[in-house]
Design an enzyme around this catalytic site. Structure first.
Site, PDB file in Angstrom:
ATOM      1  N   CYS A  11       0.846  -1.181   0.000  1.00 50.74           N
ATOM      2  CA  CYS A  11       0.000   0.000   0.000  1.00 50.74           C
ATOM      3  C   CYS A  11       0.895   1.248   0.000  1.00 50.74           C
ATOM      4  O   CYS A  11       1.913   1.285   0.683  1.00 50.74           O
ATOM      5  CB  CYS A  11      -0.938   0.086   1.201  1.00 50.74           C
ATOM      6  SG  CYS A  11      -2.118  -1.254   1.262  1.00 50.74           S
ATOM      7  N   HIS A  42      15.780 -37.472  -5.642  1.00 46.24           N
ATOM      8  CA  HIS A  42      15.068 -37.768  -4.399  1.00 46.24           C
ATOM      9  C   HIS A  42      13.615 -37.300  -4.443  1.00 46.24           C
ATOM     10  O   HIS A  42      13.003 -37.109  -3.406  1.00 46.24           O
ATOM     11  CB  HIS A  42      15.810 -37.136  -3.218  1.00 46.24           C
ATOM     12  CG  HIS A  42      17.230 -37.597  -3.136  1.00 46.24           C
ATOM     13  ND1 HIS A  42      17.568 -38.843  -2.696  1.00 46.24           N
ATOM     14  CD2 HIS A  42      18.383 -36.994  -3.516  1.00 46.24           C
ATOM     15  CE1 HIS A  42      18.888 -38.989  -2.768  1.00 46.24           C
ATOM     16  NE2 HIS A  42      19.402 -37.876  -3.267  1.00 46.24           N
ATOM     17  N   LYS A  75       5.720  -4.628  -4.235  1.00 42.09           N
ATOM     18  CA  LYS A  75       7.176  -4.529  -4.151  1.00 42.09           C
ATOM     19  C   LYS A  75       7.666  -4.636  -2.716  1.00 42.09           C
ATOM     20  O   LYS A  75       8.642  -5.301  -2.425  1.00 42.09           O
ATOM     21  CB  LYS A  75       7.609  -3.197  -4.762  1.00 42.09           C
ATOM     22  CG  LYS A  75       9.101  -2.968  -4.752  1.00 42.09           C
ATOM     23  CD  LYS A  75       9.777  -3.919  -5.695  1.00 42.09           C
ATOM     24  CE  LYS A  75      11.285  -3.759  -5.683  1.00 42.09           C
ATOM     25  NZ  LYS A  75      11.914  -4.972  -6.269  1.00 42.09           N
ATOM     26  N   LYS A 125      11.918 -16.008  -9.977  1.00 46.38           N
ATOM     27  CA  LYS A 125      11.672 -14.969 -10.987  1.00 46.38           C
ATOM     28  C   LYS A 125      10.597 -15.412 -11.957  1.00 46.38           C
ATOM     29  O   LYS A 125       9.689 -14.670 -12.290  1.00 46.38           O
ATOM     30  CB  LYS A 125      12.948 -14.659 -11.794  1.00 46.38           C
ATOM     31  CG  LYS A 125      14.014 -13.855 -11.139  1.00 46.38           C
ATOM     32  CD  LYS A 125      13.679 -12.407 -10.877  1.00 46.38           C
ATOM     33  CE  LYS A 125      12.962 -12.245  -9.586  1.00 46.38           C
ATOM     34  NZ  LYS A 125      13.680 -12.100  -8.382  1.00 46.38           N
ATOM     35  N   TRP A 167      -2.803  -2.660  -1.706  1.00 48.44           N
ATOM     36  CA  TRP A 167      -2.548  -4.094  -1.834  1.00 48.44           C
ATOM     37  C   TRP A 167      -3.460  -4.731  -0.801  1.00 48.44           C
ATOM     38  O   TRP A 167      -3.268  -4.567   0.400  1.00 48.44           O
ATOM     39  CB  TRP A 167      -1.074  -4.392  -1.544  1.00 48.44           C
ATOM     40  CG  TRP A 167      -0.723  -5.820  -1.798  1.00 48.44           C
ATOM     41  CD1 TRP A 167      -0.373  -6.368  -3.007  1.00 48.44           C
ATOM     42  CD2 TRP A 167      -0.653  -6.887  -0.840  1.00 48.44           C
ATOM     43  NE1 TRP A 167      -0.123  -7.713  -2.852  1.00 48.44           N
ATOM     44  CE2 TRP A 167      -0.283  -8.058  -1.542  1.00 48.44           C
ATOM     45  CE3 TRP A 167      -0.885  -6.975   0.527  1.00 48.44           C
ATOM     46  CZ2 TRP A 167      -0.129  -9.294  -0.912  1.00 48.44           C
ATOM     47  CZ3 TRP A 167      -0.739  -8.198   1.162  1.00 48.44           C
ATOM     48  CH2 TRP A 167      -0.364  -9.338   0.443  1.00 48.44           C
ATOM     49  N   GLU A 176       6.977 -15.699 -10.307  1.00 46.63           N
ATOM     50  CA  GLU A 176       6.299 -14.475  -9.861  1.00 46.63           C
ATOM     51  C   GLU A 176       5.827 -13.590 -11.006  1.00 46.63           C
ATOM     52  O   GLU A 176       4.832 -12.893 -10.860  1.00 46.63           O
ATOM     53  CB  GLU A 176       7.120 -13.684  -8.838  1.00 46.63           C
ATOM     54  CG  GLU A 176       8.354 -13.012  -9.327  1.00 46.63           C
ATOM     55  CD  GLU A 176       9.054 -12.226  -8.217  1.00 46.63           C
ATOM     56  OE1 GLU A 176       8.404 -11.754  -7.285  1.00 46.63           O
ATOM     57  OE2 GLU A 176      10.291 -12.088  -8.309  1.00 46.63           O
ATOM     58  N   ASN A 181      -1.884   2.034   5.717  1.00 44.61           N
ATOM     59  CA  ASN A 181      -1.016   0.950   5.244  1.00 44.61           C
ATOM     60  C   ASN A 181      -0.667   0.118   6.473  1.00 44.61           C
ATOM     61  O   ASN A 181      -0.171   0.662   7.455  1.00 44.61           O
ATOM     62  CB  ASN A 181       0.251   1.550   4.611  1.00 44.61           C
ATOM     63  CG  ASN A 181       1.294   0.494   4.297  1.00 44.61           C
ATOM     64  OD1 ASN A 181       0.980  -0.686   4.155  1.00 44.61           O
ATOM     65  ND2 ASN A 181       2.543   0.923   4.192  1.00 44.61           N
ATOM     66  N   GLY A 182      -0.921  -1.186   6.415  1.00 40.19           N
ATOM     67  CA  GLY A 182      -0.622  -2.045   7.556  1.00 40.19           C
ATOM     68  C   GLY A 182      -1.773  -2.999   7.808  1.00 40.19           C
ATOM     69  O   GLY A 182      -2.674  -3.144   6.969  1.00 40.19           O
ATOM     70  N   GLU A 216      16.559 -18.751  -7.231  1.00 38.72           N
ATOM     71  CA  GLU A 216      16.220 -17.396  -7.651  1.00 38.72           C
ATOM     72  C   GLU A 216      15.612 -17.399  -9.056  1.00 38.72           C
ATOM     73  O   GLU A 216      14.644 -16.686  -9.325  1.00 38.72           O
ATOM     74  CB  GLU A 216      17.486 -16.512  -7.565  1.00 38.72           C
ATOM     75  CG  GLU A 216      17.361 -15.098  -8.060  1.00 38.72           C
ATOM     76  CD  GLU A 216      16.273 -14.274  -7.362  1.00 38.72           C
ATOM     77  OE1 GLU A 216      15.697 -14.711  -6.365  1.00 38.72           O
ATOM     78  OE2 GLU A 216      15.989 -13.173  -7.884  1.00 38.72           O
ATOM     79  N   ARG A 238       3.797  -0.477  -4.905  1.00 40.32           N
ATOM     80  CA  ARG A 238       3.512  -0.980  -3.553  1.00 40.32           C
ATOM     81  C   ARG A 238       2.168  -1.704  -3.467  1.00 40.32           C
ATOM     82  O   ARG A 238       1.856  -2.314  -2.447  1.00 40.32           O
ATOM     83  CB  ARG A 238       3.513   0.184  -2.549  1.00 40.32           C
ATOM     84  CG  ARG A 238       4.819   0.906  -2.462  1.00 40.32           C
ATOM     85  CD  ARG A 238       4.717   2.049  -1.484  1.00 40.32           C
ATOM     86  NE  ARG A 238       4.690   1.573  -0.125  1.00 40.32           N
ATOM     87  CZ  ARG A 238       5.761   1.382   0.630  1.00 40.32           C
ATOM     88  NH1 ARG A 238       6.953   1.642   0.143  1.00 40.32           N
ATOM     89  NH2 ARG A 238       5.648   0.938   1.860  1.00 40.32           N
TER      90      ARG A 238
HETATM   91  O1  M6R Z   1      12.793  -5.527   0.069  1.00 35.30           O
HETATM   92  P1  M6R Z   1      13.234  -6.894   0.460  1.00 35.30           P
HETATM   93  O2  M6R Z   1      14.519  -7.294  -0.163  1.00 35.30           O
HETATM   94  O3  M6R Z   1      13.248  -7.108   1.943  1.00 35.30           O
HETATM   95  O4  M6R Z   1      12.111  -7.845  -0.138  1.00 35.30           O
HETATM   96  C1  M6R Z   1      12.118  -9.216   0.076  1.00 35.30           C
HETATM   97  C2  M6R Z   1      11.153  -9.917  -0.831  1.00 35.30           C
HETATM   98  O5  M6R Z   1       9.854  -9.464  -0.607  1.00 35.30           O
HETATM   99  C3  M6R Z   1      11.502  -9.718  -2.311  1.00 35.30           C
HETATM  100  O6  M6R Z   1      12.796 -10.108  -2.587  1.00 35.30           O
HETATM  101  C4  M6R Z   1      10.519 -10.523  -3.195  1.00 35.30           C
HETATM  102  O7  M6R Z   1      10.728 -11.881  -3.015  1.00 35.30           O
HETATM  103  C5  M6R Z   1      10.694 -10.124  -4.661  1.00 35.30           C
HETATM  104  N1  M6R Z   1       9.410  -9.939  -5.273  1.00 35.30           N
HETATM  105  C6  M6R Z   1      11.402 -11.137  -5.467  1.00 35.30           C
HETATM  106  O8  M6R Z   1      11.554 -10.764  -6.789  1.00 35.30           O
END
Ligand code: M6R
Length: 620
Positions: free
Chosen positions: A2, A516, A615, A497, A74, A500, A100-101, A493, A27
């Protein structure tokens, strides 16, 4: 999660609010809304969907006012809908606020307020806060306070938030006190931009760029009382904290798309520069080590550390895994990498000489912040590896290392990952040189690190090859990512990527773990991405690759330039420059970022605004 904006001053507030919401859209983008005070009433416009849809609505139904608040949502409590969008009103419309929260005790508060006659129209937790402020205001008036006085309103907000359990960043306006904006926070960031005869409010500094050069971050339990001609900070305990005015370093170039279609692609291509930024001024040739300005630890304390805990979420957690391999190899210090969301509630034994590093791009991730606070409370030195200057984690840690990667706007983290890995490599070098690592070994690392921006530049040349691979496989519904040693976190990673931003189910594993269980997933329609640059156990990785081929699984290999042998086995090969094993994550992650991007594009996904994500994850 948010985004909040606010404005008080002589100008029409809408222009700043809408522009700010566009900048904060990363956000949350379930809905957006604004409320403007025109001197006699507060008008609200809100809409499910993107900020652009709100802007369209406001073109049709313009609103005016020289003070106002805005929100991009959000969703946590209540589905995305026009009704559930912020701003929300309290009482009979005398209070309007954005939040926000998460208000954890909202159902208890809602029941209590219902009994008092308040009518709830939304499924949100936020509406509770709005009615609560209205109720406190009503109570104050009953006791003889003047509802047209700012002080009465501030007290109403302060009494209301005292009853809230959970997290909040709140911006509140009052129908009967035009030109007053109250902002208060616990656990959710807020920053005030200082103008001349005007003030700006935002969840982070990006909306403030171009409007002011001076900013003030609110701390938890602080309340900002803002009018066009004054800005007072007070603590909820009644004290008056000193104003700590900082310079805003961000520029508009940091947030422009430039020649790129998406922020994610722009940020991928920025990596030669961002890695250079992470290295700048931190290589000490004479001592063959690394140096950091902000650790706030003397060499004796650093030398005494005998255990390190790296804590983070998501991509930052993957960077932490690379960090574990690096620090254990070069400094011989045992490292554990903890999900912050777990660490905050666990109680693992931690000896006195354990040092905690919170790794975070945003510096606002709720779980990472909570884990940091928990470790701090137990007396451990806490440091942050953080990108966002002035963020809560950067401010609360005892010291830290900034990434200097510039704002990362794409929801999928890319440049932050490689900068985090770069900084962790420097940390391994520093800690290693304080222990067993020889001067020549340190020298060698330094010269290899200096070459990395160029190596990344070369790695980025794989984009055309990546596009071909993406075209071939973008309809697949499952992907496996496999790598060993330094490339195991890269596999995790790469899978993150892809899932998401393209919504393809993908999993990362150490290549040998396949046998396994995950090998059961292999079939003709499930591509396996093998991260297989030259390394000590290259032949073993090749055996794992053969095992997939034997089961007719398509194989995409990420390999070192000049590795012709792998082309005989894999269906497709994407080449990256050859670097030492410990630096491979920096180059092998590049084609995986590009592959995820291109597949998402072919599938018609919105790469910068993937569904359900935001984000900065400022809720638990
Ligand atoms: O801002 P941060 O690095 O603490 O965020 C952590 C995760 O929320 C962030 O890396 C998230 O997994 C990304 N969307 C990955 O691309």
């Amino acid at each position: 999660m948010c985004g909040i904006v606010g404005y008080v001053g002589p100008k029409q507030a809408y222009d700043y609010l809408i522009e700010g919401l566009f900048r904060l859209e990363y956000r949350g983008y379930d809905s957006a809304g604004v409320a403007l005070q025109d001197g006699s009433k507060i008008s609200i416009r809100k809409k499910t969907g993107r900020v652009s849809q709100l802007a369209d609505l406001c073109k049709l139904l313009p609103i005016h006012g020289t003070s106002g608040i805005g929100h991009t949502r959000w969703a946590t409590h209540g589905e995305p809908s026009d009704t559930n969008s912020h701003p929300h009103t309290g009482g009979n419309g005398e209070v309007v606020l954005v939040h926000n929260g998460v208000i954890e005790n909202y159902s208890i508060l809602r029941d209590r307020l219902r009994e008092l006659g308040y009518v709830f129209r939304t499924a949100t937790d936020t509406e509770v806060a709005a009615h609560l402020v209205a109720h406190q205001l009503e109570e104050a008036v009953k006791l003889g306070d003047d509802p047209f006085e700012a002080e009465t309103c501030v007290r109403a907000v302060e009494s209301a938030v005292r009853q809230i359990k959970g997290t909040y960043g709140l911006a509140v306006m009052f129908r009967d006190v035009p030109g007053l904006l109250i902002a208060t926070r616990f656990g959710s960031p807020l920053v005030v931009g200082m103008g001349r005869g005007e003030y700006f409010l935002a969840s982070d500094a990006s909306p403030l760029v171009g409007h002011t050069k001076e900013i003030v971050y609110l701390n938890d339990h602080e309340t900002a009382v803002i009018k066009a001609d004054s800005f007072v900070l007070r603590h909820q305990d009644g004290s008056a904290p000193a104003l700590s005015i900082r310079a805003l370093e961000q520029t508009s170039r940091d947030t422009d798309l430039g020649e790129f279609d998406h922020y994610m692609l722009k940020e991928i291509f920025e990596q030669p520069q961002t890695i250079e930024n992470a290295l700048r001024g931190r290589l000490d040739d004479e001592e063959a080590t690394a140096k950091f300005g902000g650790l706030n630890l003397d060499p004796q304390s650093l030398g005494r550390i005998d255990r390190i805990v790296l804590t983070a979420c998501g991509t930052s957690w993957h960077a932490g895994l690379v960090g574990e391999y690096l620090i254990e190899e070069f400094a011989r210090i045992p490292v554990e990498v903890e999900y912050a969301s777990e660490l905050r509630y666990r109680n693992p034994p931690m000896a006195d000489r354990t040092m905690i590093f919170a790794i975070t791009q945003s510096g606002e991730t709720a779980d990472t912040l909570a884990a940091l606070r928990e470790c701090k409370r137990k007396g451990h030195p806490t440091l942050a590896i953080c990108n966002t200057v002035g963020s809560t984690i950067a401010r609360e840690a005892d010291g830290g290392i900034y990434l200097h990667a510039g704002p990362e706007i794409g929801v999928a983290s890319t440049k932050a990952f490689t900068s985090q890995v770069t900084v962790l490599t420097l940390l391994a070098l520093l800690l290693g040189r304080m222990r067993h690592l020889s001067h020549p070994a340190g020298k060698r690392m330094i010269s290899q690190l200096r070459e990395m921006p160029d190596k990344i530049r070369q790695a980025l040349k794989c984009f055309d090859a990546v596009k071909d691979v993406a075209r071939k496989y973008y309809t697949a519904e499952n992907f496996l990512y496999l790598g060993r040693l330094y490339n195991f976190p890269v596999a995790l990673e790469g899978a993150l990527k892809l899932k998401e931003i393209s919504y393809i189910h993908s999993e990362g594993y150490p290549a040998a773990e396949m046998k396994h269980g995950p090998i059961a997933l292999v079939d003709e329609d499930t591509p396996s991405v093998f991260i297989a640059p030259r390394c000590e156990i290259y032949p073993k990785v090749m055996s794992n690759l053969e095992e997939v081929k034997a089961r007719k699984g398509p194989v995409i290999a990420i390999a070192c330039e000049g590795d012709d042998k792998i082309a005989e086995l894999a269906d497709d090969v994407i080449y990256v420059p050859d670097v030492d094993e410990y630096l491979q994550p920096l180059v092998t992650s590049i084609p995986l970022q590009l592959l995820a991007y291109q597949i998402a594009i072919y599938r018609g996904c919105n790469v910068d605004r993937p569904r359900n994500l935001a984000k900065s994850v400022t809720v638990e």
